[in-house]
Enzyme design. Structure first.
Site, short mmCIF file in Angstrom:
data_model
loop_
_atom_site.label_atom_id
_atom_site.label_comp_id
_atom_site.label_asym_id
_atom_site.label_seq_id
_atom_site.Cartn_x
_atom_site.Cartn_y
_atom_site.Cartn_z
N ASN A 1 0.82 -1.21 0.00
CA ASN A 1 0.00 0.00 0.00
C ASN A 1 0.86 1.27 0.00
O ASN A 1 1.66 1.49 0.90
CB ASN A 1 -0.91 -0.04 1.24
CG ASN A 1 -2.05 0.96 1.17
OD1 ASN A 1 -2.25 1.61 0.14
ND2 ASN A 1 -2.79 1.07 2.25
N ARG B 1 -13.05 -5.23 16.65
CA ARG B 1 -12.06 -4.19 17.00
C ARG B 1 -12.79 -2.86 17.10
O ARG B 1 -13.56 -2.51 16.21
CB ARG B 1 -11.02 -4.14 15.87
CG ARG B 1 -9.87 -3.19 16.11
CD ARG B 1 -8.98 -3.08 14.87
NE ARG B 1 -9.37 -1.92 14.07
CZ ARG B 1 -8.60 -1.37 13.12
NH1 ARG B 1 -7.41 -1.87 12.85
NH2 ARG B 1 -9.02 -0.33 12.43
N ASP C 1 -6.57 -1.32 18.12
CA ASP C 1 -5.30 -1.12 17.42
C ASP C 1 -4.75 0.26 17.79
O ASP C 1 -5.35 1.28 17.44
CB ASP C 1 -5.55 -1.20 15.90
CG ASP C 1 -4.26 -1.23 15.09
OD1 ASP C 1 -3.19 -0.98 15.65
OD2 ASP C 1 -4.35 -1.51 13.87
N HIS D 1 -1.90 1.33 16.69
CA HIS D 1 -1.17 1.74 15.48
C HIS D 1 0.18 2.37 15.84
O HIS D 1 0.59 3.39 15.24
CB HIS D 1 -2.02 2.65 14.60
CG HIS D 1 -2.03 2.24 13.16
ND1 HIS D 1 -1.36 2.94 12.20
CD2 HIS D 1 -2.60 1.19 12.54
CE1 HIS D 1 -1.52 2.34 11.03
NE2 HIS D 1 -2.27 1.27 11.20
N GLU E 1 -3.41 -4.31 19.83
CA GLU E 1 -2.51 -4.44 18.68
C GLU E 1 -1.57 -3.25 18.56
O GLU E 1 -1.98 -2.10 18.79
CB GLU E 1 -3.36 -4.54 17.41
CG GLU E 1 -2.53 -4.72 16.17
CD GLU E 1 -3.31 -4.54 14.89
OE1 GLU E 1 -4.55 -4.56 14.92
OE2 GLU E 1 -2.66 -4.35 13.84
N ASP F 1 -6.27 -3.40 1.98
CA ASP F 1 -5.17 -3.23 1.02
C ASP F 1 -4.39 -4.52 0.77
O ASP F 1 -3.32 -4.48 0.15
CB ASP F 1 -4.25 -2.08 1.45
CG ASP F 1 -3.86 -2.11 2.92
OD1 ASP F 1 -4.64 -1.62 3.75
OD2 ASP F 1 -2.78 -2.64 3.23
N TRP G 1 2.59 6.89 12.30
CA TRP G 1 1.20 6.74 11.86
C TRP G 1 0.80 5.26 11.99
O TRP G 1 -0.11 4.85 12.47
CB TRP G 1 0.99 7.15 10.39
CG TRP G 1 -0.49 7.06 10.06
CD1 TRP G 1 -1.46 7.93 10.43
CD2 TRP G 1 -1.15 6.00 9.35
NE1 TRP G 1 -2.70 7.48 9.99
CE2 TRP G 1 -2.53 6.30 9.33
CE3 TRP G 1 -0.72 4.82 8.75
CZ2 TRP G 1 -3.50 5.47 8.71
CZ3 TRP G 1 -1.66 4.00 8.14
CH2 TRP G 1 -3.03 4.32 8.11
O1 KDG Z 1 -1.88 -0.18 4.73
C1 KDG Z 1 -1.97 0.04 6.12
C2 KDG Z 1 -3.16 -0.70 6.69
O2 KDG Z 1 -3.15 -2.01 6.23
C3 KDG Z 1 -3.18 -0.68 8.19
O3 KDG Z 1 -3.25 0.63 8.64
C4 KDG Z 1 -4.39 -1.46 8.71
O4 KDG Z 1 -3.52 -1.42 10.94
C5 KDG Z 1 -4.25 -1.94 10.12
C6 KDG Z 1 -5.03 -3.11 10.53
O5 KDG Z 1 -4.81 -3.56 11.66
O6 KDG Z 1 -5.82 -3.60 9.73
MG MG Z 2 -3.12 -2.78 12.58
#
Ligand code: KDG
Ligand code: MG
Length: 405
Positions: free
Chosen positions: A37, A147, A212, A214, A238, A318, A405
């Protein structure tokens, strides 16, 4: 079964996908997903310019040797571009081997450990009330695990929240350069436990909940969040912290019993080795498309099983239906499968381009018995949707500092 030709497609049916198609001299073809992606064309060039010339004429049955040849033969090991390219080739070779044998890939891996795969869906919202309404809808559709992501009050944007865009891709696409999002650790940490408190008070303990982060927190901040979420019994938290330094998770692990998951950006078993050996995580989120295909995922699952770590493959929009099918075969086989992330099968364009072997029913995915991976890729349909450049967002603090991010 000699490799006669390799075609690489990059198309945008609802969103961008890179598809590898390997043709053999016995009239078969195999399909692989090589979508990275935001950096798609780098993988296309790697496949077309560097891999394709090396593989023409090789025996497509030699999956392991071809994997080693591409990995060790590059000299420059690992890295997302290299490994996503290898992943696409590897999946296509497993697809071919299954088609040649007349067997689904899970049979080649050792057969089924289960008849269906548990998934978790996504409930997102601009407010806690909206997020919980969406959670209620998913519970109504039979989901047993969800989630939760919610817009953080006082921040102009939050990961996972679409704010009127049709989907994640449109959020990226509607801007010529990477969209910029805001981040504030204090606002986030003060808010998220309340989301889960209300979720439990509204829906009880039966539904399994996930979140998540992130990768936005330091180990100690993540420990504070994990501890605050303990009363709400998450299935897992996560990406609480980045894992470039695997020791981050050793530190985090000492602070909380909230189960931990990480791995969607991993491109090698080496990214997970210490995390697994030190039993610092509970779920490994590596994806077939980004971690080396079925060959590498099988190895990671076996290694993780020794340490009671379960698999939970990344399942975002993605990754193409070919990548999702690869996960379904791995998930059917892996004795230590945990859960699969699942956000639906995509829109009309995607389903016209990719015919997949999966069915969702009552919180579980079911895989049919088609030979190989069981996906078809309709080239004439795909060619209606040319690639559109897009970028993932970046995050900044209020003072402009670039953040994870
Ligand atoms: O391309 C980035 C995404 O696949 C991601 O941000 C999605 O964190 C993600 C998830 O847990 O699905
Ligand atoms: Mg994730």
């Amino acid at each position: 079964m000699k490799i006669k030709d390799i075609q690489v497609y990059v198309n945008c049916p609802d969103r961008n996908f890179v598809t590898v198609r390997i043709e053999t001299d016995n009239g078969l073809y195999g399909l692989g997903d090589a979508t990275l992606n935001g950096r798609e064309l780098a993988v296309v060039a790697y496949l077309v310019e560097h891999i394709k010339p090396c593989l023409i004429g090789k025996d497509a049955h030699q999956i392991e040797d071809i994997w080693q040849y591409l990995y060790k033969g590059a000299y420059w090991r690992r890295g997302p571009i290299t490994i996503t390219a290898i992943s696409g080739i590897d999946m296509a070779l497993w697809d071919l081997k299954g088609k040649a044998a007349g067997l689904p890939v899970y049979q080649l891996l050792g057969g089924k450990s289960r008849t269906k795969m548990k998934v978790y869906g996504h409930a997102n919202g601009n407010t806690i009330a909206e997020t919980l309404d969406n959670l209620g809808k998913l519970i109504g559709q039979g989901y047993e695990a969800v989630r939760l992501q919610c817009a953080i009050p006082g921040l102009s944007s939050t990961y996972g929240i679409l704010k009127g865009e049709k989907d994640y891709f449109e959020l990226q696409r509607n801007r010529p350069l990477p969209p910029e999002q805001a981040w504030d650790t204090n606002k986030y940490l003060n808010f998220i436990p309340e989301l889960f408190r209300q979720a439990r008070s509204k829906y009880g303990e039966e539904i399994e909940l996930l979140h998540d982060v992130h990768s936005r927190l330091s180990p100690i901040e993540a420990g504070r969040l994990g501890k605050a979420l303990e009363p709400y019994h998450l299935l897992f938290l996560e990406d609480a912290v980045t894992a470039e330094n695997q020791a981050n998770y050793r530190l985090l692990r000492q602070t909380t019993v909230t189960p931990l998951a990480v791995g969607e950006t991993f491109n090698s078993i080496w990214d997970a080795k210490e995390l697994i050996e030190t039993q610092s995580i509970d779920y490994l989120r590596a994806a077939a498309t980004h971690a080396g295909g079925i060959t590498a995922m099988r190895r990671m699952a076996d290694f993780a099983a020794l340490y009671k770590v379960r698999t939970a493959p990344h399942g975002p929009p993605d990754i193409s239906p070919i990548g999702h099918a690869a996960h379904a075969h791995l998930n059917s086989w892996a004795p230590n499968f945990g859960i699969q992330e699942f956000v639906g099968f995509g829109g009309a364009q995607m389903t016209a381009v990719f015919r997949h072997p999966l069915r969702f029913e009552e919180g579980y995915l079911h895989l049919n018995d088609s030979p190989g991976l069981g996906v078809d890729f309709v080239v004439e349909e795909a060619e209606k949707y040319p690639y559109k450049r897009s970028y993932l967002p970046v995050s900044r603090l209020g003072d402009g500092t670039l953040w994870d991010w």
